[in-house]
Design a protein around this motif. Structure first.
Motif, PDB file in Angstrom:
ATOM      1  N   VAL A 115       0.861  -1.170   0.000  1.00  8.89           N
ATOM      2  CA  VAL A 115       0.000   0.000   0.000  1.00  8.89           C
ATOM      3  C   VAL A 115       0.904   1.229   0.000  1.00  8.89           C
ATOM      4  O   VAL A 115       1.756   1.365   0.878  1.00  8.89           O
ATOM      5  CB  VAL A 115      -0.925   0.013   1.240  1.00  8.89           C
ATOM      6  CG1 VAL A 115      -1.772   1.265   1.266  1.00  8.89           C
ATOM      7  CG2 VAL A 115      -1.798  -1.237   1.271  1.00  8.89           C
ATOM      8  N   PRO A 116       0.721   2.112  -0.975  1.00  3.13           N
ATOM      9  CA  PRO A 116       1.573   3.299  -1.010  1.00  3.13           C
ATOM     10  C   PRO A 116       1.305   4.213   0.188  1.00  3.13           C
ATOM     11  O   PRO A 116       0.170   4.329   0.665  1.00  3.13           O
ATOM     12  CB  PRO A 116       1.194   3.978  -2.331  1.00  3.13           C
ATOM     13  CG  PRO A 116      -0.106   3.391  -2.734  1.00  3.13           C
ATOM     14  CD  PRO A 116      -0.234   2.061  -2.068  1.00  3.13           C
ATOM     15  N   THR A 117       2.334   4.855   0.653  1.00  2.00           N
ATOM     16  CA  THR A 117       2.244   5.737   1.815  1.00  2.00           C
ATOM     17  C   THR A 117       1.197   6.822   1.612  1.00  2.00           C
ATOM     18  O   THR A 117       0.471   7.179   2.541  1.00  2.00           O
ATOM     19  CB  THR A 117       3.622   6.354   2.104  1.00  2.00           C
ATOM     20  OG1 THR A 117       4.562   5.295   2.312  1.00  2.00           O
ATOM     21  CG2 THR A 117       3.589   7.239   3.323  1.00  2.00           C
ATOM     22  N   TRP A 118       1.083   7.342   0.408  1.00  6.44           N
ATOM     23  CA  TRP A 118       0.136   8.415   0.148  1.00  6.44           C
ATOM     24  C   TRP A 118      -1.310   7.993   0.427  1.00  6.44           C
ATOM     25  O   TRP A 118      -2.150   8.838   0.729  1.00  6.44           O
ATOM     26  CB  TRP A 118       0.274   8.980  -1.269  1.00  6.44           C
ATOM     27  CG  TRP A 118       0.185   7.982  -2.384  1.00  6.44           C
ATOM     28  CD1 TRP A 118       1.208   7.460  -3.091  1.00  6.44           C
ATOM     29  CD2 TRP A 118      -1.014   7.392  -2.921  1.00  6.44           C
ATOM     30  NE1 TRP A 118       0.747   6.571  -4.035  1.00  6.44           N
ATOM     31  CE2 TRP A 118      -0.630   6.519  -3.948  1.00  6.44           C
ATOM     32  CE3 TRP A 118      -2.365   7.514  -2.637  1.00  6.44           C
ATOM     33  CZ2 TRP A 118      -1.532   5.773  -4.686  1.00  6.44           C
ATOM     34  CZ3 TRP A 118      -3.282   6.764  -3.365  1.00  6.44           C
ATOM     35  CH2 TRP A 118      -2.864   5.906  -4.386  1.00  6.44           C
ATOM     36  N   ALA A 119      -1.601   6.692   0.349  1.00  3.20           N
ATOM     37  CA  ALA A 119      -2.970   6.226   0.621  1.00  3.20           C
ATOM     38  C   ALA A 119      -3.329   6.479   2.083  1.00  3.20           C
ATOM     39  O   ALA A 119      -4.439   6.922   2.402  1.00  3.20           O
ATOM     40  CB  ALA A 119      -3.096   4.747   0.282  1.00  3.20           C
ATOM     41  N   TYR A 120      -2.395   6.210   2.981  1.00  2.00           N
ATOM     42  CA  TYR A 120      -2.631   6.471   4.403  1.00  2.00           C
ATOM     43  C   TYR A 120      -2.749   7.960   4.665  1.00  2.00           C
ATOM     44  O   TYR A 120      -3.541   8.405   5.504  1.00  2.00           O
ATOM     45  CB  TYR A 120      -1.507   5.870   5.247  1.00  2.00           C
ATOM     46  CG  TYR A 120      -1.435   4.364   5.150  1.00  2.00           C
ATOM     47  CD1 TYR A 120      -2.410   3.562   5.728  1.00  2.00           C
ATOM     48  CD2 TYR A 120      -0.392   3.752   4.464  1.00  2.00           C
ATOM     49  CE1 TYR A 120      -2.353   2.176   5.636  1.00  2.00           C
ATOM     50  CE2 TYR A 120      -0.318   2.378   4.366  1.00  2.00           C
ATOM     51  CZ  TYR A 120      -1.293   1.591   4.952  1.00  2.00           C
ATOM     52  OH  TYR A 120      -1.229   0.229   4.859  1.00  2.00           O
ATOM     53  N   MET A 121      -1.949   8.736   3.933  1.00  3.38           N
ATOM     54  CA  MET A 121      -2.005  10.186   4.082  1.00  3.38           C
ATOM     55  C   MET A 121      -3.360  10.726   3.623  1.00  3.38           C
ATOM     56  O   MET A 121      -3.951  11.591   4.287  1.00  3.38           O
ATOM     57  CB  MET A 121      -0.862  10.842   3.302  1.00  3.38           C
ATOM     58  CG  MET A 121       0.514  10.473   3.846  1.00  3.38           C
ATOM     59  SD  MET A 121       1.876  10.956   2.763  1.00  3.38           S
ATOM     60  CE  MET A 121       1.874  12.722   3.009  1.00  3.38           C
ATOM     61  N   LEU A 122      -3.871  10.197   2.512  1.00  4.01           N
ATOM     62  CA  LEU A 122      -5.184  10.627   2.037  1.00  4.01           C
ATOM     63  C   LEU A 122      -6.282  10.261   3.039  1.00  4.01           C
ATOM     64  O   LEU A 122      -7.210  11.052   3.271  1.00  4.01           O
ATOM     65  CB  LEU A 122      -5.493  10.007   0.668  1.00  4.01           C
ATOM     66  CG  LEU A 122      -4.764  10.630  -0.526  1.00  4.01           C
ATOM     67  CD1 LEU A 122      -4.977   9.793  -1.782  1.00  4.01           C
ATOM     68  CD2 LEU A 122      -5.216  12.068  -0.742  1.00  4.01           C
ATOM     69  N   LEU A 123      -6.179   9.082   3.623  1.00  2.00           N
ATOM     70  CA  LEU A 123      -7.157   8.694   4.647  1.00  2.00           C
ATOM     71  C   LEU A 123      -7.107   9.640   5.838  1.00  2.00           C
ATOM     72  O   LEU A 123      -8.142  10.051   6.373  1.00  2.00           O
ATOM     73  CB  LEU A 123      -6.906   7.261   5.116  1.00  2.00           C
ATOM     74  CG  LEU A 123      -7.510   6.169   4.262  1.00  2.00           C
ATOM     75  CD1 LEU A 123      -7.019   4.801   4.709  1.00  2.00           C
ATOM     76  CD2 LEU A 123      -9.025   6.225   4.297  1.00  2.00           C
ATOM     77  N   ALA A 124      -5.900   9.996   6.262  1.00  2.00           N
ATOM     78  CA  ALA A 124      -5.753  10.922   7.389  1.00  2.00           C
ATOM     79  C   ALA A 124      -6.397  12.268   7.067  1.00  2.00           C
ATOM     80  O   ALA A 124      -7.037  12.883   7.938  1.00  2.00           O
ATOM     81  CB  ALA A 124      -4.286  11.095   7.741  1.00  2.00           C
ATOM     82  N   LEU A 125      -6.254  12.713   5.822  1.00  2.00           N
ATOM     83  CA  LEU A 125      -6.872  13.976   5.422  1.00  2.00           C
ATOM     84  C   LEU A 125      -8.400  13.905   5.476  1.00  2.00           C
ATOM     85  O   LEU A 125      -9.067  14.875   5.847  1.00  2.00           O
ATOM     86  CB  LEU A 125      -6.419  14.361   4.008  1.00  2.00           C
ATOM     87  CG  LEU A 125      -4.979  14.835   3.885  1.00  2.00           C
ATOM     88  CD1 LEU A 125      -4.571  14.941   2.424  1.00  2.00           C
ATOM     89  CD2 LEU A 125      -4.802  16.175   4.593  1.00  2.00           C
ATOM     90  N   GLN A 126      -8.957  12.769   5.095  1.00  2.00           N
ATOM     91  CA  GLN A 126     -10.415  12.608   5.114  1.00  2.00           C
ATOM     92  C   GLN A 126     -10.949  12.469   6.541  1.00  2.00           C
ATOM     93  O   GLN A 126     -11.996  13.020   6.874  1.00  2.00           O
ATOM     94  CB  GLN A 126     -10.831  11.384   4.290  1.00  2.00           C
ATOM     95  CG  GLN A 126     -10.525  11.500   2.817  1.00  2.00           C
ATOM     96  CD  GLN A 126     -11.204  12.685   2.162  1.00  2.00           C
ATOM     97  OE1 GLN A 126     -12.376  12.950   2.395  1.00  2.00           O
ATOM     98  NE2 GLN A 126     -10.460  13.410   1.355  1.00  2.00           N
ATOM     99  N   LEU A 127     -10.233  11.732   7.361  1.00  2.00           N
ATOM    100  CA  LEU A 127     -10.682  11.481   8.740  1.00  2.00           C
ATOM    101  C   LEU A 127     -10.444  12.675   9.658  1.00  2.00           C
ATOM    102  O   LEU A 127     -11.190  12.893  10.612  1.00  2.00           O
ATOM    103  CB  LEU A 127      -9.969  10.253   9.297  1.00  2.00           C
ATOM    104  CG  LEU A 127     -10.357   8.920   8.675  1.00  2.00           C
ATOM    105  CD1 LEU A 127      -9.330   7.842   9.017  1.00  2.00           C
ATOM    106  CD2 LEU A 127     -11.752   8.507   9.135  1.00  2.00           C
ATOM    107  N   GLY A 128      -9.395  13.423   9.383  1.00  2.00           N
ATOM    108  CA  GLY A 128      -8.973  14.518  10.256  1.00  2.00           C
ATOM    109  C   GLY A 128     -10.061  15.479  10.707  1.00  2.00           C
ATOM    110  O   GLY A 128     -10.167  15.787  11.895  1.00  2.00           O
ATOM    111  N   PRO A 129     -10.898  15.971   9.811  1.00  2.00           N
ATOM    112  CA  PRO A 129     -11.918  16.928  10.245  1.00  2.00           C
ATOM    113  C   PRO A 129     -13.002  16.328  11.157  1.00  2.00           C
ATOM    114  O   PRO A 129     -13.738  17.065  11.807  1.00  2.00           O
ATOM    115  CB  PRO A 129     -12.552  17.389   8.930  1.00  2.00           C
ATOM    116  CG  PRO A 129     -11.552  17.077   7.869  1.00  2.00           C
ATOM    117  CD  PRO A 129     -10.823  15.856   8.344  1.00  2.00           C
TER     118      PRO A 129
END
Length: 176
Positions: free
Chosen positions: A74-88
């Protein structure tokens, strides 16, 4: 009749209960395996579409551990995108499992403790709790308090395990 004296109360020990720092919020795991194509790969286009259309508000106030339990790259950016969606929405988001999440929440709480509140104190870090306190939290509170406390113990005020006691400084006697 002799008066019963509570020596624990008179000892000057300060009891620190890490359980008081337990965050009550719900804990959930977001497993990226459900976004994998054939359980093997993550298709960027499909994943980005999912990120746009998923209702992320279902994670409002929750503590989320993001992981992938499949043996997939799983590319690292996938986890980063999830964090961006979950963050708010989420209270806390971490990469890892539920244990990593617990450690992060305790570390965040311990970071709020002002060590100066314990300067020169004799502190007992309570050992028993209803909620599990990660061992890492005990290590972190030890690291944080050791520079300022007079003594650090583990257990209950009536039955402690001594851990640390600041050495007494002896001044040299003046020469006559």
């Amino acid at each position: 009749m002799e008066e019963i004296i509570n020596r624990v109360a008179k000892s000057g020990l300060i009891s620190l209960d890490l359980e008081e720092y337990y965050h009550q919020g719900e804990r959930v795991v977001y497993d990226l395996k459900y976004n994998l194509f054939m359980g093997l790969i993550l298709k960027e286009k499909d994943f980005r579409e999912f990120l746009k259309t998923n209702d992320w508000s279902q994670y409002t106030g929750k503590n989320v551990a993001v992981t992938c339990t499949e043996d997939a790259i799983v590319p690292t950016w996938a986890y980063m995108l999830l964090a961006l969606q979950l963050g708010p929405y989420a209270h806390t988001v971490v990469f890892g499992d539920i244990n990593d999440l617990e450690e992060k929440m305790f570390f965040d709480a311990i970071n709020q403790i002002n060590p100066e509140d314990y300067r020169d104190a004799r502190v007992v870090v309570k050992g028993c709790s209803k909620h599990p306190v990660p061992t890492a939290a005990y290590v972190e509170i030890t690291r944080k308090l050791q520079p300022v406390v007079q003594a650090l113990m583990f257990g209950e005020p009536c039955s402690t395990v001594p851990l640390y006691k600041r050495a007494k400084i002896t001044l040299p006697l003046p020469l006559s």
